[in-house]
Design a protein around this motif. Structure first.
Motif, PDB file in Angstrom:
ATOM      1  N   ARG A 220       0.785  -1.161   0.134  1.00  0.00           N
ATOM      2  CA  ARG A 220       0.144   0.000  -0.059  1.00  0.00           C
ATOM      3  C   ARG A 220       0.890   1.095   0.036  1.00  0.00           C
ATOM      4  N   GLU A 221       1.889   1.352   0.885  1.00  0.00           N
ATOM      5  CA  GLU A 221       2.847   2.381   0.951  1.00  0.00           C
ATOM      6  C   GLU A 221       3.496   2.617  -0.243  1.00  0.00           C
ATOM      7  N   GLY A 222       3.884   1.649  -1.050  1.00  0.00           N
ATOM      8  CA  GLY A 222       4.599   1.596  -2.221  1.00  0.00           C
ATOM      9  C   GLY A 222       3.987   2.139  -3.369  1.00  0.00           C
ATOM     10  N   PHE A 223       2.707   1.570  -3.339  1.00  0.00           N
ATOM     11  CA  PHE A 223       1.579   2.088  -4.421  1.00  0.00           C
ATOM     12  C   PHE A 223       1.265   3.337  -4.177  1.00  0.00           C
ATOM     13  N   ASP A 224       0.964   3.967  -2.815  1.00  0.00           N
ATOM     14  CA  ASP A 224       0.624   5.309  -2.583  1.00  0.00           C
ATOM     15  C   ASP A 224       1.687   6.347  -3.058  1.00  0.00           C
ATOM     16  N   LEU A 225       3.099   6.013  -2.744  1.00  0.00           N
ATOM     17  CA  LEU A 225       4.030   6.840  -3.232  1.00  0.00           C
ATOM     18  C   LEU A 225       4.388   6.944  -4.683  1.00  0.00           C
ATOM     19  N   ILE A 226       4.101   5.857  -5.312  1.00  0.00           N
ATOM     20  CA  ILE A 226       4.188   5.972  -6.757  1.00  0.00           C
ATOM     21  C   ILE A 226       3.051   6.893  -7.413  1.00  0.00           C
TER      22      ILE A 226
END
Length: 367
Positions: A220-226
């Motif tokens: 989730r955090e990786g997706f949200d950052l990108i």
């Protein structure tokens, strides 16, 4: 120099010193280094890994696959100029962003050349971690036929094609064939639920149930950052696939990391924001190539119907695609890479010679 010379199509024949078979996938080839070379590089270059960690040189190619086939172009152009460097540049950018934001490390230890990674061996989690922010593609096709349960999550009625979902949806599938998991067929790429993973975390190669929570958090955090960074470029992060694995650092700590590639046009759908607001979908991902193939051949059912695989393989083998098709795909890959990284994608005149030279001079991995 011809355009074909700039394409690295065959990447499993480099004279890199190894005592194991070269593993060659659809796009990348992996050269496992000898134990002596791994230990030497760890000591010489100060990598934060266990002293006996196996290392590999991973070489990306410019090959392009779609519909489970590798495609070629006219004039001996067996790939897409700039594609490999674009994919690596995008992954490098996101992996570094994750590290800077304190999310997790990746398997990459060093980047000697735009087409090359030095990596540590990770123990992969046997999950394709898929996250979806919009309903499109295969998910839309299933929804349109009446399906509402996706990996154990109920989706509401009334959604339209390409609409933003009420929340980010995690729809994992199996990575490889896993035996003996109740309710999960022993097949590759089978959709699974969160309950399947939690109940059988060891079979999926998680160390603990807590790490199932951690993988979801990192996803989730990786997706949200990108997604947030792409939004600043007026691009929409539609859906993506992440992969995770475990490594051990120099101090002996086992860590869950990101691996494979992240946020690339091969592993994700990326849409142009301005076009979407006008009601159009303009792809900045591999879907461009799939649509070009479907419109190029008079019988697209061959590409869509898995019962016609022999015909599909023959289509890819016997047809050289027009140069303009591959250059259009090249423009998509290099264009989105330059948007994301802010720098032009380097295209080598002779990529294989460059790779051999740098691995010989700086790493002593070529005899």
């Amino acid at each position: 120099m011809s355009l074909a010379d700039t394409v690295l199509a065959v990447n499993d024949d480099l004279p890199i010193r190894t005592d194991s078979p070269v593993h060659s996938g659809k796009v990348r080839s992996v050269y496992w280094l000898t134990a002596q070379d791994s230990a030497r590089l760890i000591a010489e270059r100060g990598y934060d890994v266990a002293a006996d960690a196996p290392l590999a040189v991973m070489v990306i190619s410019d090959r392009i696959s779609a519909f489970e086939c590798i495609w070629q172009g006219e004039g001996g152009m067996a790939g897409v100029p700039g594609k490999g460097a674009a994919l690596n540049a995008i992954s490098n950018h996101w992996f570094e962003s994750f590290r800077q934001q304190g999310l997790a490390d990746s398997h990459i230890l060093e980047i000697p050349h735009p087409l090359v990674w030095v990596v540590q061996k990770a123990r992969p989690v046997m999950i394709e971690a898929i996250a979806r922010q919009y309903i499109t593609g295969s998910m839309w096709r299933a929804y349109d036929k009446g399906e509402r349960d996706f990996c154990g999550i109920q989706i509401p009625d009334g959604l339209q094609r390409d609409q933003k979902l009420p929340e980010l949806l995690i729809t994992p599938s199996t990575k490889g064939i896993l035996e003996g998991i109740p309710g999960v067929p022993a097949q590759d790429d089978v959709n699974i639920t969160r309950e399947d993973i939690v109940s059988n975390f060891e079979a999926f190669k998680f160390r603990s149930v807590a790490d199932v929570d951690l993988y979801e958090k990192l996803l989730r955090e990786g997706f949200d950052l990108i997604s947030a960074r792409l939004a600043e470029l007026d691009q929409i992060f539609v859906d993506t696939k992440f992969e995770f694995g475990y490594v051990t650092d120099k101090a002996g700590n086992e860590k869950l990391i990101y691996m494979d590639e992240v946020g690339t046009p091969d592993s994700s759908r990326i849409w142009d924001g301005a076009a979407y607001r006008e009601g159009r979908v303009v792809e900045n991902s591999k879907e461009v190539f799939r649509q070009l193939l479907l419109s190029h051949f008079p019988e697209p059912d061959i590409l869509l119907n898995k019962s016609r695989m022999d015909e599909r393989y023959a289509l890819a083998r016997d047809n050289a695609l027009p140069t303009e098709v591959l250059m259009q795909v090249s423009a998509t890959y290099t264009g989105i890479a330059e948007k994301i990284t802010g720098v032009p994608v380097p295209v080598s005149d002779n990529p294989k010679a460059e790779i051999i030279d740098i691995l010989r001079r700086e790493f002593s991995l070529v005899d």
